[in-house]
Motif scaffolding. Structure first.
Motif, PDB file in Angstrom:
ATOM      1  N   ARG A 115       0.841  -1.203   0.000  1.00 26.05           N
ATOM      2  CA  ARG A 115       0.000   0.000   0.000  1.00 26.05           C
ATOM      3  C   ARG A 115       0.875   1.252   0.000  1.00 26.05           C
ATOM      4  NH1 ARG A 115      -2.540  -3.109   4.095  1.00 26.05           N
ATOM      5  NH2 ARG A 115      -4.261  -4.247   3.185  1.00 26.05           N
ATOM      6  N   TYR A 116       1.951   1.194   0.781  1.00 26.65           N
ATOM      7  CA  TYR A 116       2.898   2.317   0.793  1.00 26.65           C
ATOM      8  C   TYR A 116       3.489   2.503  -0.599  1.00 26.65           C
ATOM      9  CZ  TYR A 116       7.252   4.827   1.450  1.00 26.65           C
ATOM     10  OH  TYR A 116       8.277   5.714   1.311  1.00 26.65           O
ATOM     11  N   GLN A 117       3.919   1.399  -1.217  1.00 22.29           N
ATOM     12  CA  GLN A 117       4.497   1.497  -2.555  1.00 22.29           C
ATOM     13  C   GLN A 117       3.481   2.057  -3.551  1.00 22.29           C
ATOM     14  OE1 GLN A 117       5.922  -2.677  -2.719  1.00 22.29           O
ATOM     15  NE2 GLN A 117       7.853  -1.784  -3.434  1.00 22.29           N
ATOM     16  N   ALA A 118       2.263   1.557  -3.525  1.00 25.65           N
ATOM     17  CA  ALA A 118       1.231   2.041  -4.442  1.00 25.65           C
ATOM     18  C   ALA A 118       0.960   3.523  -4.216  1.00 25.65           C
ATOM     19  CB  ALA A 118      -0.052   1.226  -4.285  1.00 25.65           C
ATOM     20  N   GLY A 119       0.950   3.935  -2.947  1.00 27.20           N
ATOM     21  CA  GLY A 119       0.752   5.342  -2.626  1.00 27.20           C
ATOM     22  C   GLY A 119       1.863   6.228  -3.165  1.00 27.20           C
ATOM     23  N   GLU A 120       3.034   5.640  -3.315  1.00 25.78           N
ATOM     24  CA  GLU A 120       4.183   6.363  -3.873  1.00 25.78           C
ATOM     25  C   GLU A 120       4.325   6.087  -5.371  1.00 25.78           C
ATOM     26  OE1 GLU A 120       6.222   8.522  -2.134  1.00 25.78           O
ATOM     27  OE2 GLU A 120       4.724   8.262  -0.555  1.00 25.78           O
ATOM     28  N   LEU A 121       3.337   5.406  -5.938  1.00 22.57           N
ATOM     29  CA  LEU A 121       3.302   5.054  -7.355  1.00 22.57           C
ATOM     30  C   LEU A 121       4.509   4.230  -7.767  1.00 22.57           C
ATOM     31  CD1 LEU A 121       1.956   8.404  -8.825  1.00 22.57           C
ATOM     32  CD2 LEU A 121       0.687   6.417  -8.026  1.00 22.57           C
ATOM     33  N   ALA A 122       4.905   3.301  -6.895  1.00 24.33           N
ATOM     34  CA  ALA A 122       6.054   2.439  -7.165  1.00 24.33           C
ATOM     35  C   ALA A 122       5.605   0.991  -7.233  1.00 24.33           C
ATOM     36  CB  ALA A 122       7.114   2.626  -6.078  1.00 24.33           C
ATOM     37  N   MET A 123       4.847   0.653  -8.261  1.00 23.69           N
ATOM     38  CA  MET A 123       4.338  -0.705  -8.417  1.00 23.69           C
ATOM     39  C   MET A 123       5.209  -1.503  -9.358  1.00 23.69           C
ATOM     40  SD  MET A 123       0.237  -0.534  -8.641  1.00 23.69           S
ATOM     41  CE  MET A 123       0.218  -2.165  -9.312  1.00 23.69           C
ATOM     42  N   SER A 124       5.297  -2.779  -9.095  1.00 25.20           N
ATOM     43  CA  SER A 124       5.999  -3.696  -9.983  1.00 25.20           C
ATOM     44  C   SER A 124       5.191  -3.862 -11.260  1.00 25.20           C
ATOM     45  CB  SER A 124       6.157  -5.048  -9.295  1.00 25.20           C
ATOM     46  OG  SER A 124       6.529  -6.029 -10.219  1.00 25.20           O
ATOM     47  N   ALA A 125       5.886  -3.969 -12.366  1.00 20.92           N
ATOM     48  CA  ALA A 125       5.202  -4.211 -13.638  1.00 20.92           C
ATOM     49  C   ALA A 125       4.391  -5.507 -13.580  1.00 20.92           C
ATOM     50  CB  ALA A 125       6.211  -4.252 -14.778  1.00 20.92           C
ATOM     51  N   SER A 126       4.836  -6.454 -12.770  1.00 19.28           N
ATOM     52  CA  SER A 126       4.115  -7.726 -12.663  1.00 19.28           C
ATOM     53  C   SER A 126       2.755  -7.556 -11.999  1.00 19.28           C
ATOM     54  CB  SER A 126       4.949  -8.747 -11.888  1.00 19.28           C
ATOM     55  OG  SER A 126       5.129  -8.332 -10.553  1.00 19.28           O
ATOM     56  N   ALA A 127       2.541  -6.453 -11.326  1.00 22.18           N
ATOM     57  CA  ALA A 127       1.259  -6.217 -10.653  1.00 22.18           C
ATOM     58  C   ALA A 127       0.232  -5.574 -11.585  1.00 22.18           C
ATOM     59  CB  ALA A 127       1.460  -5.335  -9.425  1.00 22.18           C
ATOM     60  N   PHE A 128       0.659  -5.072 -12.733  1.00 18.90           N
ATOM     61  CA  PHE A 128      -0.265  -4.381 -13.630  1.00 18.90           C
ATOM     62  C   PHE A 128      -1.362  -5.292 -14.173  1.00 18.90           C
ATOM     63  CE2 PHE A 128       3.011  -0.934 -14.905  1.00 18.90           C
ATOM     64  CZ  PHE A 128       2.732  -0.246 -13.739  1.00 18.90           C
ATOM     65  N   GLY A 129      -0.991  -6.485 -14.619  1.00 16.79           N
ATOM     66  CA  GLY A 129      -1.975  -7.404 -15.195  1.00 16.79           C
ATOM     67  C   GLY A 129      -3.101  -7.719 -14.226  1.00 16.79           C
ATOM     68  N   PRO A 130      -2.761  -8.189 -13.019  1.00 15.24           N
ATOM     69  CA  PRO A 130      -3.837  -8.462 -12.062  1.00 15.24           C
ATOM     70  C   PRO A 130      -4.654  -7.221 -11.701  1.00 15.24           C
ATOM     71  CG  PRO A 130      -1.817  -9.548 -11.374  1.00 15.24           C
ATOM     72  CD  PRO A 130      -1.469  -8.671 -12.537  1.00 15.24           C
ATOM     73  N   GLN A 131      -4.019  -6.053 -11.621  1.00 17.33           N
ATOM     74  CA  GLN A 131      -4.758  -4.832 -11.300  1.00 17.33           C
ATOM     75  C   GLN A 131      -5.724  -4.472 -12.425  1.00 17.33           C
ATOM     76  OE1 GLN A 131      -4.839  -3.242  -8.416  1.00 17.33           O
ATOM     77  NE2 GLN A 131      -3.457  -4.787  -7.624  1.00 17.33           N
ATOM     78  N   MET A 132      -5.265  -4.619 -13.667  1.00 14.61           N
ATOM     79  CA  MET A 132      -6.145  -4.339 -14.799  1.00 14.61           C
ATOM     80  C   MET A 132      -7.309  -5.319 -14.825  1.00 14.61           C
ATOM     81  SD  MET A 132      -3.252  -3.405 -17.650  1.00 14.61           S
ATOM     82  CE  MET A 132      -4.353  -3.639 -19.011  1.00 14.61           C
ATOM     83  N   SER A 133      -7.027  -6.596 -14.542  1.00 11.16           N
ATOM     84  CA  SER A 133      -8.088  -7.596 -14.506  1.00 11.16           C
ATOM     85  C   SER A 133      -9.080  -7.286 -13.396  1.00 11.16           C
ATOM     86  CB  SER A 133      -7.489  -8.990 -14.312  1.00 11.16           C
ATOM     87  OG  SER A 133      -8.504  -9.955 -14.283  1.00 11.16           O
ATOM     88  N   LEU A 134      -8.583  -6.897 -12.222  1.00  5.72           N
ATOM     89  CA  LEU A 134      -9.463  -6.528 -11.118  1.00  5.72           C
ATOM     90  C   LEU A 134     -10.373  -5.378 -11.534  1.00  5.72           C
ATOM     91  CD1 LEU A 134     -10.308  -6.771  -8.121  1.00  5.72           C
ATOM     92  CD2 LEU A 134      -8.480  -5.143  -7.598  1.00  5.72           C
ATOM     93  N   TYR A 135      -9.806  -4.387 -12.184  1.00  9.61           N
ATOM     94  CA  TYR A 135     -10.584  -3.225 -12.606  1.00  9.61           C
ATOM     95  C   TYR A 135     -11.640  -3.611 -13.646  1.00  9.61           C
ATOM     96  CZ  TYR A 135     -11.692   1.503 -14.095  1.00  9.61           C
ATOM     97  OH  TYR A 135     -12.345   2.673 -14.377  1.00  9.61           O
TER      98      TYR A 135
END
Length: 171
Positions: A99-119
């Motif tokens: 959550r801290y990383q996401a708040g600082e906009l520091a997400m792993s590229a590997s997290a993009f796919g699942p986040q897009m699918s969730l959305y």
């Protein structure tokens, strides 16, 4: 050789940040390593999970580890929590750090796919193989999640649209 000066205020701030984000057991950690010993992520080569991540946070190293991708390797198996003798709940610490990383906009590229699918669907991980495997064992091919509930899916989208994640531009 001069002594290393430890900035106690920085350490307190880092720990409090993680506590505020849901990792309130972090102060109980005695660095025994039980969590790391059973962590599939650590075994797969993600070094900054469990004990090492907690040590870095307890040393006040939030900014120094902000780009660390290991934290996104946690698979939420909760084995670490099951074996922790101090009640730290390491998985919650890892997720608080995410959550801290996401708040600082520091997400792993590997997290993009699942986040897009969730959305898009209301479920982080869903594939044709998932549907086929569910059908093989007599289950509905679509898991009982927001995939089947358009109102819930819209709520997830609203939450994500209003989160720091939206600033990443992945959905």
């Amino acid at each position: 050789m001069p002594a290393i000066k430890i900035d106690q205020d920085k350490i307190k701030e880092a720990v409090q940040t993680i506590v505020d984000l849901g990792g309130d057991g972090i102060r109980n950690c005695v660095q025994c390593g039980a969590c790391s010993a059973v962590c599939p992520g650590v075994k797969a080569g993600f070094p900054v999970l469990c004990r090492l991540l907690i040590r870095k946070i307890l040393n006040g190293q939030l900014e120094e580890t902000i780009e660390e991708v290991s934290t996104w390797g946690c698979q939420s198996c909760n084995r670490c929590t099951e074996v922790c003798p101090q009640g730290v709940r390491p998985q919650e610490v890892v997720f608080a750090y995410r959550r801290y990383q996401a708040g600082e906009l520091a997400m792993s590229a590997s997290a993009f796919g699942p986040q897009m699918s969730l959305y898009e669907t209301g479920h982080a991980v869903t594939t044709d193989a998932t549907a086929a495997n569910r059908e093989k064992v007599g289950l509905n091919p679509v898991p009982p999640t927001a995939l089947q509930n358009k109102a819930a899916q819209k709520e997830i989208q609203t939450l994500l649209d209003e989160s720091p994640m939206a600033d990443l531009g992945i959905f």
